[in-house]
Scaffold this motif. Sequence first.
Motif, PDB file in Angstrom:
ATOM      1  N   GLU A   1       0.738  -0.940   0.366  1.00 31.00           N
ATOM      2  CA  GLU A   1       0.014   0.198  -0.227  1.00 31.00           C
ATOM      3  C   GLU A   1       0.940   0.717  -0.068  1.00 31.00           C
ATOM      4  OE1 GLU A   1      -3.206   0.265  -0.668  1.00 31.00           O
ATOM      5  OE2 GLU A   1      -3.412  -2.187  -0.668  1.00 31.00           O
ATOM      6  N   LEU A   2       0.387   2.078  -0.666  1.00 32.54           N
ATOM      7  CA  LEU A   2       1.779   3.620  -0.531  1.00 32.54           C
ATOM      8  C   LEU A   2       0.834   3.851   0.333  1.00 32.54           C
ATOM      9  CD1 LEU A   2       3.081   4.935  -3.227  1.00 32.54           C
ATOM     10  CD2 LEU A   2       1.568   6.162  -3.722  1.00 32.54           C
TER      11      LEU A   2
ATOM     12  N   THR B   1       5.683  13.943  -2.224  1.00 22.98           N
ATOM     13  CA  THR B   1       5.005  13.381  -3.137  1.00 22.98           C
ATOM     14  C   THR B   1       5.617  12.061  -2.883  1.00 22.98           C
ATOM     15  OG1 THR B   1       4.594  15.595  -3.465  1.00 22.98           O
ATOM     16  CG2 THR B   1       3.424  13.447  -4.792  1.00 22.98           C
ATOM     17  N   VAL B   2       4.633  10.957  -2.787  1.00 21.55           N
ATOM     18  CA  VAL B   2       5.123   9.524  -2.820  1.00 21.55           C
ATOM     19  C   VAL B   2       3.502   9.031  -4.334  1.00 21.55           C
ATOM     20  CG1 VAL B   2       5.154   7.117  -2.349  1.00 21.55           C
ATOM     21  CG2 VAL B   2       5.580   9.184  -0.666  1.00 21.55           C
ATOM     22  N   LEU B   3       4.274   8.849  -5.414  1.00 18.16           N
ATOM     23  CA  LEU B   3       3.423   8.589  -6.435  1.00 18.16           C
ATOM     24  C   LEU B   3       4.230   6.655  -6.456  1.00 18.16           C
ATOM     25  CD1 LEU B   3       4.927  11.493  -7.349  1.00 18.16           C
ATOM     26  CD2 LEU B   3       3.692  10.881  -8.856  1.00 18.16           C
ATOM     27  N   CYS B   4       2.878   6.079  -7.720  1.00 17.25           N
ATOM     28  CA  CYS B   4       3.039   4.761  -7.813  1.00 17.25           C
ATOM     29  C   CYS B   4       2.362   4.764  -8.948  1.00 17.25           C
ATOM     30  CB  CYS B   4       2.478   3.418  -6.931  1.00 17.25           C
ATOM     31  SG  CYS B   4       2.615   2.233  -7.773  1.00 17.25           S
TER      32      CYS B   4
ATOM     33  N   ALA C   1      -1.517   8.614  -5.787  1.00 17.54           N
ATOM     34  CA  ALA C   1      -0.038   9.475  -4.905  1.00 17.54           C
ATOM     35  C   ALA C   1      -0.440  10.125  -3.883  1.00 17.54           C
ATOM     36  CB  ALA C   1      -0.333  11.045  -6.168  1.00 17.54           C
ATOM     37  N   VAL C   2      -0.228   9.861  -2.957  1.00 17.39           N
ATOM     38  CA  VAL C   2      -0.504  10.349  -1.315  1.00 17.39           C
ATOM     39  C   VAL C   2       0.940  12.091  -1.433  1.00 17.39           C
ATOM     40  CG1 VAL C   2       0.191  10.109   1.013  1.00 17.39           C
ATOM     41  CG2 VAL C   2      -0.066   8.645  -0.376  1.00 17.39           C
TER      42      VAL C   2
ATOM     43  N   ALA D   1      -4.448   9.901   2.706  1.00 22.40           N
ATOM     44  CA  ALA D   1      -5.454   9.171   1.766  1.00 22.40           C
ATOM     45  C   ALA D   1      -4.551   9.229   0.392  1.00 22.40           C
ATOM     46  CB  ALA D   1      -6.465  10.505   1.327  1.00 22.40           C
ATOM     47  N   VAL D   2      -4.883   8.217  -0.438  1.00 22.14           N
ATOM     48  CA  VAL D   2      -4.419   8.284  -1.459  1.00 22.14           C
ATOM     49  C   VAL D   2      -5.874   9.291  -2.800  1.00 22.14           C
ATOM     50  CG1 VAL D   2      -3.625   6.395  -3.713  1.00 22.14           C
ATOM     51  CG2 VAL D   2      -3.361   6.543  -1.372  1.00 22.14           C
ATOM     52  N   GLY D   3      -4.427   9.445  -4.004  1.00 16.34           N
ATOM     53  CA  GLY D   3      -5.516   9.670  -4.740  1.00 16.34           C
ATOM     54  C   GLY D   3      -5.165   9.885  -5.990  1.00 16.34           C
TER      55      GLY D   3
END
Length: 371
Positions: A204-205, A236-239, A252-253, A291-293
């Motif tokens: 999970e991100l 910013t953390v992205l997957c 993204a978080v 939360a994740v966008g």
Amino acid sequence: MASDDEPSAPRAPGNRAVALGVLAATVPVLLAQAASGAGSRLVLLLVFVPALLAGLGTVAQTVAASVWVTAVVAVHSALYPPADLPARLGTLLGVVAAEAVVIALCARRVRRERRLFRMRQSAVALQRQLLRPLPVRTAELELFGLYRPVEEDTLIGGDLYDVADTPFGTRVLVGDVQGKGLRAIGTGFAVLSAFREAAFREAELTAVADALEAAVGRHNAYAAQGGEPERFVTATVLCVRRDRDGRTRVRAVDCGHLAPCLLHADGRVEAVELPAGVPLGLADLVGEPRAVGCFALPADGVLVLLTDGITEAQDASGAFYPAERGLAELAGAGAGAEALPEALDGRARRWSGGRSRDDVTVLALRRAGGP
């Protein structure tokens, strides 16, 4: 393999160039001395030749030039001696003393340059351990970028980024440590180390972001024990992952960082709205889960991640650089992901008159195999 940011050792002029330069300086002085008569002491002007060389050449070259000048002055004194012997000896001793000082200053300069060169080599090695060389290509995306610390001679600063090609997709981190330059390195290293471990471990991100939060907390506790200030990190953390239907999705978080910008092929710039989050190191003050966008990355789109070194560039009137407008102009001009980071930084630097107030990071992401 050498790269553009590898430091190069200071280069001294070649021995042949030095010899020709010393001769070129000696000839006119001797001609002027001969024209002015035996009573003048124009030959003593040659003492400045080793002094000039001491700022550029090696110690050996400075010693050779000093010996040459001393010999010329000694021969001149022998051919055209002063009225008394003490004056002749005083002239020679003065020349020898002056050249000894010049040689000592040259040796000191060379030692300082070598020490600075070793320090710069260490900074380059540290930068390569902290920050991944760009560009980076994975199965999902191609990432181009620019990183420029405000203290450019240090090569490292308070901005951070990383890319991890994991079983969960390509994960990207961009962040900005509170503070600038060398003072922020410790916190940045703690975040990068945690990301490189959690990106491969956590499915999970949000769990990756929580691992970064914990790393900043541990580092702040350690720093407080040593009397250092606690710091927070915007990030910013992205997957990025390709779905079975071929569409590329970005999750993204946001951790209090600048919103990503999505550039479309028609020149439109869209600020990506993500669920708001607090910076890393401040989560305990809020107590709410992150939360994740989610959004799609078009085949012809470019996702741009910035730090505030771009957005806080100010002109003479104090106005901040309009980054979204600059991106729209670059997109309209057909700037691709490869050229966009350098071009945007160049525009921001021109806006601010070349004055840098903060570290600068610009990352441009596009789908693998994109235009």
